[in-house]
Design an enzyme around this catalytic site. Sequence first.
Site, PDB file in Angstrom:
ATOM      1  N   CYS A 166      10.198-126.558   9.393  1.00  0.00           N
ATOM      2  CA  CYS A 166      10.648-126.718   8.066  1.00  0.00           C
ATOM      3  C   CYS A 166      10.717-125.339   7.132  1.00  0.00           C
ATOM      4  CB  CYS A 166       9.407-127.568   7.416  1.00  0.00           C
ATOM      5  SG  CYS A 166       8.990-129.082   8.223  1.00  0.00           S
ATOM      6  N   HIS A 306       6.802-125.943  -1.749  1.00  0.00           N
ATOM      7  CA  HIS A 306       6.757-126.946  -0.285  1.00  0.00           C
ATOM      8  C   HIS A 306       6.349-128.391  -0.804  1.00  0.00           C
ATOM      9  CE1 HIS A 306       7.714-127.427   3.873  1.00  0.00           C
ATOM     10  NE2 HIS A 306       6.395-127.718   3.913  1.00  0.00           N
ATOM     11  N   GLU A 317      -1.368-125.304  -0.590  1.00  0.00           N
ATOM     12  CA  GLU A 317      -0.415-124.647  -1.345  1.00  0.00           C
ATOM     13  C   GLU A 317      -1.024-124.254  -2.692  1.00  0.00           C
ATOM     14  OE1 GLU A 317       4.331-124.570  -2.469  1.00  0.00           O
ATOM     15  OE2 GLU A 317       3.419-126.309  -1.637  1.00  0.00           O
ATOM     16  N   LYS A 338      11.058-132.344  -3.467  1.00  0.00           N
ATOM     17  CA  LYS A 338      10.983-133.447  -2.348  1.00  0.00           C
ATOM     18  C   LYS A 338      10.372-134.937  -2.990  1.00  0.00           C
ATOM     19  CE  LYS A 338       9.798-130.117   1.261  1.00  0.00           C
ATOM     20  NZ  LYS A 338       9.848-128.736   0.596  1.00  0.00           N
ATOM     21  N   HIS A 343      11.701-134.979   2.692  1.00  0.00           N
ATOM     22  CA  HIS A 343      11.517-133.755   3.156  1.00  0.00           C
ATOM     23  C   HIS A 343      12.718-133.582   4.190  1.00  0.00           C
ATOM     24  CE1 HIS A 343      10.121-130.459   5.063  1.00  0.00           C
ATOM     25  NE2 HIS A 343       8.977-130.578   5.525  1.00  0.00           N
ATOM     26  N   PHE A 402       5.749-126.582  10.668  1.00  0.00           N
ATOM     27  CA  PHE A 402       4.709-126.747  11.735  1.00  0.00           C
ATOM     28  C   PHE A 402       4.691-125.544  12.610  1.00  0.00           C
ATOM     29  CE2 PHE A 402       4.742-131.896  12.138  1.00  0.00           C
ATOM     30  CZ  PHE A 402       4.022-131.845  11.223  1.00  0.00           C
TER      31      PHE A 402
END
Length: 418
Positions: A166, A306, A317, A338, A343, A402
């Site tokens: 991502c 994010h 975050e 998002k 996403h 990831f």
Amino acid sequence: MSCSGNVVAITGLGIVSALGTGVSTFWNNLIAGKSGVDHITQFDTSGFSVSIAAEVKDFSPEDFMERKEARRRDRYTQFAVAASKLAWEDACLTEKDCDPFRSGVIIGSGVGGISTFETNMRTYLDKGPSRISPFFIPMLIPNMASGVVAIELGLRGLNYCTVSACASSSHAVGVAVDMIRLGRADMIMAGGSEAAVTPMTVGGFSSMHALSVRNDEPTKASRPFDKERNGFVIGEGAATLVLESLEHAKARGARIYALVGGYGATADAYHITAPDPEGVGTTQAMRLALEDAHLGVEDIDYINAHGTSTPLGDIAEVKAIKRLFGEHSRRVAVSSTKSMLGHALGATGAIETAVCALTIKNGVVPPTINYEFPDPECNIDVVPNVARKMRVRAALNNSFGFGGQNSVLALREYVVEP
């Protein structure tokens, strides 16, 4: 906030998303707080625990390429070509504006042609290896989007794909900025593309319990920082940014959305999927981006988070933002788009970098929609539910993948010198 050194400008944007294709449609829907999440239409979701996604629905590949070529390109490549052609047009570029050998393409993708893989695997299992398409490999590999964009636009400079889940397309933009700074290119089309609303992808993320199961309320499923969040909503789309050295952009009289002042990249070195719960790596990535841009925390007015709507990720975050920004974390606007776009995996960083550029240019911060139940562990200004008019001098875009791969970009407004 002086613009010294080899500065990189954003002069064109192209977007394909669940909120529309093209900058104007995309931006208007984003600022209106519309959700692009709905029930999946691309395959039968019977038997799936998740039946919702943020699909691109107003897209016709024949608007951007010959029908014959469209059939030979995976959906993620089709998106990349469309976004890149739109960005080229938006930047008012012509062949005379660019030395082809000093003009490059870097398009990131997390999974590339996953739909092509699934289709050909079914063919192999049903009919044997002789029936696998001769276009299987060219349609599958993640670097094909950047290769095809170069073919379509005649760009012969550096050309490759960044793959970091991502964070893929944020890394693409960051690396492109570095290449221009190093003098290895005058202009680079940088971005990302993803078309992973497929049975195997949705099924795989579902097996990890990573996706929201709010199937009965699709538009409310993605709810970053909200106490009732229960996973992310998978999306798809693409964005391409035209990046030029400021000198090159000014020489051709280009319109400038914003400047990309800094890039920071780190690894959590913690877990294959879970974020470092203390956000140490993400804190450092933001710090590096600020240092690279010669900005302090007080200079940042907006952070495009994010913010995936996962229980662990959002908290990590927020901890990182608080650690780095201190008291200013109470004043900086932090929203997650998002909540509307879902996403889009490897494409999301480029899409959200475009959002930052438009926010700086237009003086409007997009909201975090579906914010109904405040989470005390996410007690920051998430710009809840309604867009906010405000001047944004500088912004950060956070993207985390990831594998613990973190990428942060620092953008700032372009002020014409007297």
